[in-house]
Design an enzyme around this catalytic site. Structure first.
Site, PDB file in Angstrom:
ATOM      1  N   ASP A   1       0.823  -1.211   0.000  1.00 51.25           N
ATOM      2  CA  ASP A   1       0.000   0.000   0.000  1.00 51.25           C
ATOM      3  C   ASP A   1       0.860   1.265   0.000  1.00 51.25           C
ATOM      4  O   ASP A   1       1.961   1.272   0.551  1.00 51.25           O
ATOM      5  CB  ASP A   1      -0.930  -0.018   1.222  1.00 51.25           C
ATOM      6  CG  ASP A   1      -2.105   0.939   1.069  1.00 51.25           C
ATOM      7  OD1 ASP A   1      -2.432   1.316  -0.070  1.00 51.25           O
ATOM      8  OD2 ASP A   1      -2.688   1.313   2.099  1.00 51.25           O
TER       9      ASP A   1
ATOM     10  N   HIS B   1       2.055   3.370  -9.214  1.00 48.61           N
ATOM     11  CA  HIS B   1       1.894   1.942  -9.498  1.00 48.61           C
ATOM     12  C   HIS B   1       3.066   1.410 -10.326  1.00 48.61           C
ATOM     13  O   HIS B   1       3.497   0.276 -10.142  1.00 48.61           O
ATOM     14  CB  HIS B   1       0.561   1.680 -10.215  1.00 48.61           C
ATOM     15  CG  HIS B   1      -0.633   2.066  -9.376  1.00 48.61           C
ATOM     16  ND1 HIS B   1      -0.783   1.637  -8.068  1.00 48.61           N
ATOM     17  CD2 HIS B   1      -1.716   2.835  -9.638  1.00 48.61           C
ATOM     18  CE1 HIS B   1      -1.911   2.143  -7.575  1.00 48.61           C
ATOM     19  NE2 HIS B   1      -2.492   2.879  -8.514  1.00 48.61           N
TER      20      HIS B   1
ATOM     21  N   LEU C   1      10.562 -21.048  -5.290  1.00 50.53           N
ATOM     22  CA  LEU C   1       9.829 -20.101  -4.452  1.00 50.53           C
ATOM     23  C   LEU C   1       8.373 -19.969  -4.920  1.00 50.53           C
ATOM     24  O   LEU C   1       8.114 -19.783  -6.107  1.00 50.53           O
ATOM     25  CB  LEU C   1      10.518 -18.731  -4.554  1.00 50.53           C
ATOM     26  CG  LEU C   1       9.836 -17.537  -3.888  1.00 50.53           C
ATOM     27  CD1 LEU C   1       9.979 -17.607  -2.368  1.00 50.53           C
ATOM     28  CD2 LEU C   1      10.415 -16.227  -4.381  1.00 50.53           C
TER      29      LEU C   1
END
Ligand code: IPE
Ligand code: IPE
Ligand code: MG
Length: 226
Positions: free
Chosen positions: A14, A31, A123
């Protein structure tokens, strides 16, 4: 896992919009910067021994943002999808999408193909996109009903969620100074540790990940016991 037992870390990424605003830039620029941070952080998490990383990229509620911002985020996602296979193969990452792929139209098949192609790699990276914790629970229960279940157990729900392939998050990190869950991993967070950082996501880096891991090592988990 890391030396202090951290296996699964989840990020509520955030603060992109505020990061951009602080620089007099459009929210979209935040973004773009956030997407770069995302790639850097994933890689670093893998290098310190974390085996599963979940990132909250777009919530079921984020569709209510201005159309211009939503399309900028979708454009970034399309760009990521185009390079993701190469990136995952090179970095040994197995990708999973959390959330319904239905709104992604032509990209949905490519998302599924990417999951298939990377499924046995090292991963685990869960990309929560069009994700909502409530939506996931409803989706899981409907799946169980469709299978003919009349009554469900906790294990039934756990194994029908979008996260059924991984353990629950040990640590949930929220950047950007807000202290709330915003519909993230509602079922899975039952015994997660929480870490709130004032750093805006685009400014998050390797040093910040180290702080999260160190703090996790100081937590005493009791799971209701003594
Ligand atoms: C997080 O950053 C990214 C998404 C929710 C897509 P925000 O866009 O929420 O940034 P702030 O909270 O407005 O600063
Ligand atoms: C949570 O951030 C969702 C993501 C990071 C994808 P928001 O910015 O949407 O959350 P609220 O609106 O502040 O609760
Ligand atoms: Mg926000």
């Amino acid at each position: 896992m890391t030396e202090n037992g951290l296996e699964h870390i989840a990020f509520i990424m955030d603060g992109n919009g505020r990061w951009a605003k602080n620089r007099g830039l459009p929210r979209q620029a935040g973004h773009v910067a956030g997407a770069a941070t995302f790639k850097k952080v994933i890689e670093y998490c893998g290098s310190v021994g974390i085996t599963c990383v979940t990132v909250y990229a777009f919530s079921t509620e984020n569709w209510k943002r201005p159309a211009e911002e939503v399309s900028a985020i979708m454009k970034l996602f399309a760009e990521y999808l185009a390079e993701a296979e190469k990136f995952c193969m090179k970095k040994n990452i197995s990708i999973h999408f959390l959330g319904s792929k239905a709104p992604f139209g032509e990209y949905a098949a490519r998302m599924t193909a990417l999951e298939e192609k990377t499924k046995d790699l090292g991963l685990t990276l869960n990309l929560a996109l069009n994700y909502g914790g409530r939506d996931d629970i409803v989706h899981a229960v409907n799946k169980l009903i469709a299978e003919g279940k009349k009554e469900v157990t906790e294990d039934d729900i756990t194994s029908s969620l979008y996260t059924s392939h991984c353990p629950p998050p040990d640590l949930i990190v929220r950047t950007g100074a807000e202290k709330r869950i915003s519909n993230f991993l509602l079922w899975e967070c039952a015994y997660s540790e929480f870490y709130f950082s004032d750093v805006l996501w685009p400014d998050f880096d390797e040093k910040q990940v180290d702080l999260c891991v160190e703090e996790f090592g100081r937590r005493k988990r009791r799971y209701g016991g003594v």
